[in-house]
Design an enzyme around this catalytic site. Sequence first.
Site, PDB file in Angstrom:
ATOM      1  N   GLY A 107      15.645  64.963  70.369  1.00  0.00           N
ATOM      2  CA  GLY A 107      16.787  64.458  71.114  1.00  0.00           C
ATOM      3  C   GLY A 107      17.259  65.471  72.143  1.00  0.00           C
ATOM      4  O   GLY A 107      16.853  66.637  72.117  1.00  0.00           O
ATOM      5  N   GLY A 157      14.672  63.983  66.512  1.00  0.00           N
ATOM      6  CA  GLY A 157      15.061  62.613  66.805  1.00  0.00           C
ATOM      7  C   GLY A 157      13.905  61.647  66.780  1.00  0.00           C
ATOM      8  O   GLY A 157      14.079  60.463  66.463  1.00  0.00           O
ATOM      9  N   GLU A 180      15.237  72.042  63.257  1.00  0.00           N
ATOM     10  CA  GLU A 180      16.611  72.303  63.667  1.00  0.00           C
ATOM     11  C   GLU A 180      17.130  73.686  63.292  1.00  0.00           C
ATOM     12  O   GLU A 180      17.972  74.245  64.007  1.00  0.00           O
ATOM     13  CB  GLU A 180      17.540  71.221  63.094  1.00  0.00           C
ATOM     14  CG  GLU A 180      17.452  69.883  63.802  1.00  0.00           C
ATOM     15  CD  GLU A 180      16.198  69.102  63.446  1.00  0.00           C
ATOM     16  OE1 GLU A 180      15.918  68.096  64.130  1.00  0.00           O
ATOM     17  OE2 GLU A 180      15.495  69.486  62.482  1.00  0.00           O
ATOM     18  N   ASP A 188      18.784  66.377  60.848  1.00  0.00           N
ATOM     19  CA  ASP A 188      19.638  65.192  60.838  1.00  0.00           C
ATOM     20  C   ASP A 188      18.780  63.930  60.922  1.00  0.00           C
ATOM     21  O   ASP A 188      17.696  63.893  60.363  1.00  0.00           O
ATOM     22  CB  ASP A 188      20.679  65.273  61.968  1.00  0.00           C
ATOM     23  CG  ASP A 188      20.055  65.411  63.351  1.00  0.00           C
ATOM     24  OD1 ASP A 188      18.819  65.391  63.470  1.00  0.00           O
ATOM     25  OD2 ASP A 188      20.814  65.526  64.339  1.00  0.00           O
TER      26      ASP A 188
END
Length: 503
Positions: A107, A157, A180, A188
């Site tokens: 993302g 993402g 991450e 996430d």
Amino acid sequence: MLARGARTMSSRTLAAQRTRAISQHMSASTKASHGTPSAHSSADEPPVLFETVGQVKKYTLNRPNKLNSLDAPMLNLLRPYVEEWSQSRISKILVGTGVGRAFCAGGDVASVVEAASSEETRPHALDFFKREFELDYLLAAVPQPYVAVMDGITMGGGVGLAVNGNFRIATENTLFAMPETKIGYCPDVGASFFLSRVDGEVGTYLALTGESIKGRDVFELGFATHFVPSRRIPALLERLSSLDRPLNDLIDATIEEASQEREAHEPPCSITGTKRLALDQAFRHNQVEKIFDELKKIAEEHEEPAIRSWAVNTIEILELRSPTSLKVALEAVRRGKGMTLHQALQMELNIATAYCSQASPDFATGVSAVLFERIKGRPAWSPATLQEVNDADILGNFFQKFSPENSTAPSIALSDDSHLEPSKTGSPMLFALPTEEEIRKLVVGSHNTSGGTSLTKDELVQKLDRARRGKMGVREKVLEVVSRRCVEEEDKASGTKYLRWKN
């Protein structure tokens, strides 16, 4: 990890590929169109392409120069398309693909961090996370079948767009990671849900280290439901489009027909055998400090030099990561194991809100260091060491302070979710290889099909092979688990060797 199948890649080349991919992990265009993409899309083409052929409705992420990293304009196109499809009375198969070397490399964190730096623009950052996570939930909970083709780099993402769907296809080109902690953030897009549900502590290891797995490993470790050579994907999509009825079992069988068994020249899974035992031993702890202690013990005492070397290397990797991120990631994965996907995504949105609200400076520090400065060493994390991270602050700032109930975080809430099937999100392994837990239940007699009787090795393989309708890789998976977790005990009367699960 070594490349599989048609690609042969040196460790130096693969390391460079990983570095480039992670540098572009999560990183911008407008309107939709119908058409067939090329690997060299022009700048005036839309960032997402849509096409309907027979039973297949396909979206194609179309930013190859950015490794198809997901940004706000792409979300603006993709989400309404998926919402419209999910509410359609005409059941079709949704297929997700990407142009070029990536399915989706992540993302747009650079824009998120920039927006989060100011109170005036911070709502834009939170809205991006909210809409992204809601799209991930939508793809997982729609009643229609969804096939994600992870033919290339699939990180962050991009993993969220794929890993909670019914059918997840890996190829020899798949490079899979949740990196991450490398940028001072926390896994996430549902990571706390899916990483906590793969076998053993593999998910915990990937969450904390941010390391990648490749090709067939993605299938054998449970993140993909099928392994299909990249060259067969076009024919497979054509076959899916011609199905009379898009039923899950028919789709599963069709993808299975395109699958390919491991060839003689392919190395075994990179996380197996003694290495897997050491990994589970080290990452089973609920405190990051104890994981380090266990790894140090393995590095000093393990009888195999290769495992000692792995432990040393893993310590070095973890020492490069944000101490705050390590603590947050471990807590999230442990909590996620007892949550639904919706609850896990909400927890992760609360965590994202905390990071955007400056609960830690490490997110901004990491994005700047990795994406812009491109430093090769350790970013200037603050706090700099695990010992300086206050556990009470981690719980308070990341797991308690920010939530919809406190009116301090946005909520995961779709405007119309009456057509969704939340129960569907609880079975991400339905079409994957049997899990280690499923194998354990059969061995100990607690599985609902076991009948409470002891099984031989061959009986166990046959039982699971039938249950998975001859699925490729079942025998290899069962035998690998048995070799690590079972002993064979001979019945004195019959001479038959039955399996017993090691405690």
